[in-house]
Design a protein around this motif. Structure first.
Motif, PDB file in Angstrom:
ATOM      1  N   SER A 118       0.793  -1.226  -0.005  1.00 28.00           N
ATOM      2  CA  SER A 118       0.035   0.069  -0.095  1.00 28.00           C
ATOM      3  C   SER A 118       1.019   1.429   0.005  1.00 28.00           C
ATOM      4  O   SER A 118       1.993   1.203   0.386  1.00 28.00           O
ATOM      5  N   GLU A 131       1.630   1.650  -4.585  1.00 25.08           N
ATOM      6  CA  GLU A 131       1.137   0.361  -4.492  1.00 25.08           C
ATOM      7  C   GLU A 131       1.489  -0.724  -5.312  1.00 25.08           C
ATOM      8  O   GLU A 131       1.175  -0.199  -6.916  1.00 25.08           O
ATOM      9  N   THR A 133       1.296  -3.502  -8.151  1.00 22.65           N
ATOM     10  CA  THR A 133       0.178  -3.862  -9.302  1.00 22.65           C
ATOM     11  C   THR A 133       0.614  -5.328  -8.994  1.00 22.65           C
ATOM     12  O   THR A 133       1.463  -5.936  -8.557  1.00 22.65           O
ATOM     13  N   LEU A 134      -0.385  -6.248  -9.607  1.00 30.17           N
ATOM     14  CA  LEU A 134      -0.211  -7.692  -9.657  1.00 30.17           C
ATOM     15  C   LEU A 134       0.963  -8.016 -10.697  1.00 30.17           C
ATOM     16  O   LEU A 134       1.562  -9.219 -10.282  1.00 30.17           O
ATOM     17  N   ARG A 180      -4.766  -3.404   1.361  1.00 31.57           N
ATOM     18  CA  ARG A 180      -5.122  -3.708  -0.144  1.00 31.57           C
ATOM     19  C   ARG A 180      -6.580  -4.350   0.266  1.00 31.57           C
ATOM     20  O   ARG A 180      -6.912  -4.923   1.204  1.00 31.57           O
ATOM     21  N   THR A 181      -7.327  -4.385  -0.731  1.00 31.84           N
ATOM     22  CA  THR A 181      -8.669  -4.920  -1.047  1.00 31.84           C
ATOM     23  C   THR A 181      -8.795  -6.064  -2.153  1.00 31.84           C
ATOM     24  O   THR A 181      -9.622  -6.653  -2.323  1.00 31.84           O
ATOM     25  N   ASP A 182      -7.559  -6.538  -2.483  1.00 31.43           N
ATOM     26  CA  ASP A 182      -7.624  -7.653  -3.757  1.00 31.43           C
ATOM     27  C   ASP A 182      -7.238  -8.815  -2.861  1.00 31.43           C
ATOM     28  O   ASP A 182      -7.468  -8.957  -1.474  1.00 31.43           O
ATOM     29  N   GLU A 183      -6.772  -9.941  -3.554  1.00 28.45           N
ATOM     30  CA  GLU A 183      -6.716 -11.051  -3.257  1.00 28.45           C
ATOM     31  C   GLU A 183      -5.295 -11.326  -2.058  1.00 28.45           C
ATOM     32  O   GLU A 183      -4.774 -12.171  -1.414  1.00 28.45           O
ATOM     33  N   TYR A 184      -4.626  -9.868  -2.078  1.00 24.85           N
ATOM     34  CA  TYR A 184      -3.236  -9.993  -1.444  1.00 24.85           C
ATOM     35  C   TYR A 184      -3.507  -9.165  -0.084  1.00 24.85           C
ATOM     36  O   TYR A 184      -2.586  -8.710   0.611  1.00 24.85           O
ATOM     37  N   ASN A 190      -5.043 -14.051   2.934  1.00 24.82           N
ATOM     38  CA  ASN A 190      -4.738 -13.228   1.774  1.00 24.82           C
ATOM     39  C   ASN A 190      -3.410 -12.532   2.048  1.00 24.82           C
ATOM     40  O   ASN A 190      -2.737 -12.336   1.235  1.00 24.82           O
TER      41      ASN A 190
END
Length: 337
Positions: A118, A131, A133-134, A180-184, A190
């Motif tokens: 973040s 932050e 990225t994937l 983060r609010t994604d899968e990480y 996560n």
């Protein structure tokens, strides 16, 4: 019987005793991250001094993942030859060699882009990271795997992943630094995902002993505590991690009351809770203190940091304190050295 000077075997690697030189940055590399004559003397002298395992300083898997521009690197094949010289020097004096694979994340001070889970700076003296990225995450995972291959080519006996002290992997684990609010991000599983992916990627390339260093207490409300690391450690065990190197702090600015053996209870909590081998570190400065920790089952290995900077021959001093006689270390060099 004195346990500190008993041999210790992890997978097929046998250490001559349970004393480990903890990884400590020296900031003596050149700007390309290459090994210098200093490193051969620095690590070789601790091998002469009787240490069982020497884990070299945080070694960057990417140039932007250095803490400073004078960190050692293992992000390119040109680093292998210098790293090999360290290993040969350590082996010549009977010690085993480990390397700590690291990415500094938001604590990097090198020029250019810095990244973190973040966009939160460590404090007002540090830059705000981007932050990740994937694609950034995928690249970091691949960098750790590539570094493991180079470490193997250099001849290291043991690898350690740096997941402590507020560096990149640690900041993914911590809810204080991972928003983060994604899968990480979000729940513990996560937040563990980056470390899981790194371990899996390394295990494809490396079948030797693998350690992970963690910061088991963040000393801040809402931060991680040793009990949180029981679940992380259980996941690591399923991924064939052999030992958890238990440190603490440095994730966010915090006040820490440090005193002899202050981190040992954290190691014991994780060891018992996850049924995993652990290393204890932190203000362990005498043979009696080190022996106490292994005798009472709090830890399997004793990681010595600043005391080995002050005294490269700490194992001999510890042996005297415990009334143990150590044979002098005699160099065994390969032909053509």
């Amino acid at each position: 019987m004195v346990k500190l000077f008993e041999s210790y075997t992890v997978q097929d690697v046998t250490l001559r005793n349970r004393i480990v030189m903890a990884p400590m940055c020296t900031y003596e590399a050149n700007s390309d991250g290459e090994v210098q004559p200093f490193h051969l003397t620095h690590y070789g002298s601790r091998a002469v001094g009787g240490v069982g395992l020497i884990i070299t300083e945080a070694t960057a898997v990417l140039p932007e993942g250095r803490i400073s521009s004078n960190d050692l690197g293992i992000w390119d094949d040109y680093h292998i030859e210098g790293q090999k010289k360290i290993v040969e020097q350590v082996h010549a004096y009977g010690a085993k060699a480990g390397v700590q694979l690291a990415h500094a994340g938001r604590k990097s001070t090198v020029d250019g882009r810095i990244v973190a889970p973040s966009a939160l700076a460590f404090n007002e003296n540090y830059r705000t990271p981007e932050e990740m990225t994937l694609a950034d995450i995928k690249a970091v995972v691949q960098a750790f795997a590539d570094a493991a291959i180079r470490a193997q080519q250099a001849g290291f006996d043991i690898l350690e992943i740096h997941a402590a002290h507020g560096y990149l992997v640690n900041t993914f684990l911590s809810p204080l630094t991972n928003k983060r609010t994604d899968e990480y991000g979000g729940n513990a599983e996560n937040r563990y995902r980056l470390l899981r992916n790194i371990i899996d990627a390394i295990r494809v390339k490396w079948d030797g002993p693998l350690f992970v260093r963690v910061s088991a207490n963040e000393y801040t409300e809402g931060g991680l505590v040793p009990e949180d690391f029981i679940q992380f450690a259980r996941w690591m065990v399923t991924q064939n991690v052999n030992l958890i190197d238990v440190s603490s702090g440095a994730v966010v600015p915090a006040t820490i009351s440090a005193y002899p053996l202050y981190q040992v209870p954290f190691a014991k909590t994780i060891k018992i809770g996850a049924n995993v081998a652990v290393g204890a570190v932190g203000l362990i400065t005498t043979g009696q203190e080190a022996e106490q920790v292994v005798q009472d089952g709090s830890a399997d290995l004793i990681f010595i940091g600043r005391e080995l900077l002050r005294d490269p021959y700490f194992p001999y001093r510890a042996a005297q304190q415990l009334d143990v006689t150590l044979e002098p270390t005699v160099a065994v060099y390969k032909r053509g050295w």
